[in-house]
Design an enzyme around this catalytic site. Structure first.
Site, PDB file in Angstrom:
ATOM      1  N   GLN A  61      30.771  41.500  55.740  1.00 26.06           N
ATOM      2  CA  GLN A  61      31.208  42.771  55.190  1.00 26.06           C
ATOM      3  C   GLN A  61      30.014  43.706  55.044  1.00 26.06           C
ATOM      4  O   GLN A  61      28.862  43.268  55.160  1.00 26.06           O
ATOM      5  CB  GLN A  61      31.926  42.549  53.860  1.00 26.06           C
ATOM      6  CG  GLN A  61      33.248  41.826  54.037  1.00 26.06           C
ATOM      7  CD  GLN A  61      34.043  41.638  52.757  1.00 26.06           C
ATOM      8  OE1 GLN A  61      33.495  41.596  51.666  1.00 26.06           O
ATOM      9  NE2 GLN A  61      35.345  41.497  52.901  1.00 26.06           N
ATOM     10  N   SER A  71      37.212  34.053  52.129  1.00 28.27           N
ATOM     11  CA  SER A  71      38.214  35.086  51.857  1.00 28.27           C
ATOM     12  C   SER A  71      39.541  34.585  52.384  1.00 28.27           C
ATOM     13  O   SER A  71      39.633  34.150  53.535  1.00 28.27           O
ATOM     14  CB  SER A  71      37.838  36.405  52.545  1.00 28.27           C
ATOM     15  OG  SER A  71      38.971  37.251  52.679  1.00 28.27           O
ATOM     16  N   GLY A  72      40.576  34.656  51.542  1.00 33.11           N
ATOM     17  CA  GLY A  72      41.883  34.176  51.978  1.00 33.11           C
ATOM     18  C   GLY A  72      42.468  34.990  53.108  1.00 33.11           C
ATOM     19  O   GLY A  72      42.952  34.435  54.110  1.00 33.11           O
ATOM     20  N   SER A  73      42.450  36.318  52.984  1.00 39.68           N
ATOM     21  CA  SER A  73      43.025  37.154  54.038  1.00 39.68           C
ATOM     22  C   SER A  73      42.257  36.977  55.337  1.00 39.68           C
ATOM     23  O   SER A  73      42.846  36.908  56.426  1.00 39.68           O
ATOM     24  CB  SER A  73      43.030  38.629  53.610  1.00 39.68           C
ATOM     25  OG  SER A  73      41.724  39.128  53.446  1.00 39.68           O
ATOM     26  N   ASP A 106      40.802  46.280  48.437  1.00 36.81           N
ATOM     27  CA  ASP A 106      41.429  45.343  49.367  1.00 36.81           C
ATOM     28  C   ASP A 106      42.842  45.808  49.656  1.00 36.81           C
ATOM     29  O   ASP A 106      43.619  46.117  48.752  1.00 36.81           O
ATOM     30  CB  ASP A 106      41.452  43.955  48.721  1.00 36.81           C
ATOM     31  CG  ASP A 106      41.757  42.835  49.705  1.00 36.81           C
ATOM     32  OD1 ASP A 106      42.346  43.106  50.759  1.00 36.81           O
ATOM     33  OD2 ASP A 106      41.416  41.686  49.389  1.00 36.81           O
ATOM     34  N   CYS A 110      44.835  39.545  48.400  1.00 31.91           N
ATOM     35  CA  CYS A 110      43.584  38.847  48.097  1.00 31.91           C
ATOM     36  C   CYS A 110      43.826  37.357  47.833  1.00 31.91           C
ATOM     37  O   CYS A 110      44.266  36.964  46.752  1.00 31.91           O
ATOM     38  CB  CYS A 110      42.859  39.483  46.918  1.00 31.91           C
ATOM     39  SG  CYS A 110      41.184  38.837  46.687  1.00 31.91           S
ATOM     40  N   GLY A 111      43.500  36.525  48.815  1.00 33.20           N
ATOM     41  CA  GLY A 111      43.772  35.095  48.695  1.00 33.20           C
ATOM     42  C   GLY A 111      42.861  34.375  47.723  1.00 33.20           C
ATOM     43  O   GLY A 111      43.322  33.560  46.912  1.00 33.20           O
ATOM     44  N   THR A 112      41.542  34.642  47.776  1.00 34.79           N
ATOM     45  CA  THR A 112      40.642  33.988  46.833  1.00 34.79           C
ATOM     46  C   THR A 112      40.868  34.511  45.422  1.00 34.79           C
ATOM     47  O   THR A 112      40.786  33.756  44.444  1.00 34.79           O
ATOM     48  CB  THR A 112      39.170  34.173  47.250  1.00 34.79           C
ATOM     49  OG1 THR A 112      38.926  35.548  47.545  1.00 34.79           O
ATOM     50  CG2 THR A 112      38.842  33.323  48.467  1.00 34.79           C
TER      51      THR A 112
END
Length: 343
Positions: A83, A91-93, A249, A253-255
């Site tokens: 990033q 990162s989940g996504s 985001d 947001c997965g995490t």
């Protein structure tokens, strides 16, 4: 760092959040583990990350996932999240984007109706279960690393909002999670700029005041993001994770959703087997489930599963001209926000 051939990139998003995947042409990254490789990109040579994530080749909303060979025998592939501010461990996504890209490009054989993909990350092993049909990856369920709470109800003194409370929790990275009504905003698209600026301001305050360190991975030792949340009466949560230098985001947001499960579990508001829907600022959804309980060091933790969908929508090739004056990229406050100088 120079590149002797073009960089091959699949363009992918997960619920609207960019998660492009660099699938070919990257130079070798030194390090015996993915964590060591991430630390190299952050502390020794950031040029590949800067080339990929800043103007003129990218914008503030772009993330590129560096696809690597795994460094552990039980994984099929590895990746590092690149990033604009730094390389991140998980990162989940982005993990959903990577799995979707691996399967739909044929780099990992797709088996219908379910393909299991094991990913080596700086935060640990991620086991992904992809639901597949007719050559497409319809959804991805991530068995994430254990999520745990470091502190509930941390008092944060702010110049703008007075004293607010937040929870510090780990879901792959460390989060400060804050109820959005404390800053007088709602999680809606019209408030995205205000939310981004508030989140980066609060993160700066926490950097000097709150020390974090993963019990088993001491190099994971910073609060990566501030996530605003708005719990709903149906037990779902609307989330807004803020990222440096000043954006939000697009995904749920997965995490962050994993960290939220740990908070709910610590408060007695969620148990093993419970599922919660996380909804993003633009209405995208993830399902977050507590698979089990464990410990991380001496801390109680939960085993989270995050389910969502990614979409491959294009392909791109980049090359580095040795005469390009902007090989390291640049960022401007007109689109990157007033905190751009902190990058």
């Amino acid at each position: 760092m120079t590149f002797d051939k073009s960089l091959d990139i699949l363009l992918v998003h997960c619920q609207g959040e960019s998660g492009n995947v660099l699938i070919g042409g990257a130079p070798a990254i030194p390090g015996a583990t993915i964590l060591e490789k991430m630390n190299y990109l952050n502390n020794v040579d950031p040029s590949l990350r800067l080339f990929l994530t800043r103007e003129p080749r990218a914008q503030v909303v772009h993330t590129t996932n560096l696809l690597l060979d795994p460094t552990r025998p039980d994984a099929d592939a590895a990746f590092i999240v690149l990033q604009p501010d730094r390389a991140h461990p998980m990162s989940g996504s982005n993990c959903i984007c990577v799995v979707t890209a691996l399967l739909e490009s044929g780099r990992v054989e797709m088996i219908e109706p379910e393909t299991v993909v094991r990913l080596d990350t700086a935060a640990g092993l991620i086991v992904a279960r992809a639901r597949c049909e007719s050559g497409r990856c319809l959804s991805v369920s991530l068995d994430n690393v254990p999520a745990f709470v470091q502190q509930l109800d941390l008092a944060i003194d702010t110049p703008r909002w007075g004293r607010i409370n937040g929870d510090i929790a780990f879901g792959g990275v460390f989060y400060a999670q804050i109820d959005v009504d404390q800053i007088g905003l709602r999680i809606v698209p019209d408030a995205a700029r205000a939310l981004a600026e508030a989140g980066t301001e609060i993160k700066a305050l926490l950097t000097d005041e709150v020390a974090v360190s993963h019990p088993d991975i001491p190099d994971l030792n910073e609060i990566a993001y501030v996530m605003f949340r708005d719990y709903q009466q149906d037990d779902s949560v609307v989330t807004c994770t803020t990222l440096k230098p000043g954006r939000v985001d697009r995904s749920p947001c997965g995490t962050g959703s994993s960290a939220n499960l740990a908070v709910l579990h610590a408060r007695g508001a969620a148990r093993v087997g419970d599922k919660r829907v996380s909804r993003s600022i633009i209405g995208g959804t993830f399902t977050a489930e507590i698979l089990g309980e464990t410990t991380v060091g001496s801390r109680p933790a939960v085993l989270p599963r995050i389910t969502g969908q990614g979409y491959v929508f294009g392909r791109q090739q980049l090359r580095l001209d040795p005469h390009d004056p902007f090989a390291q990229g640049f960022a401007m406050s007109d689109t990157w926000g007033p905190q751009v100088g902190e990058l």
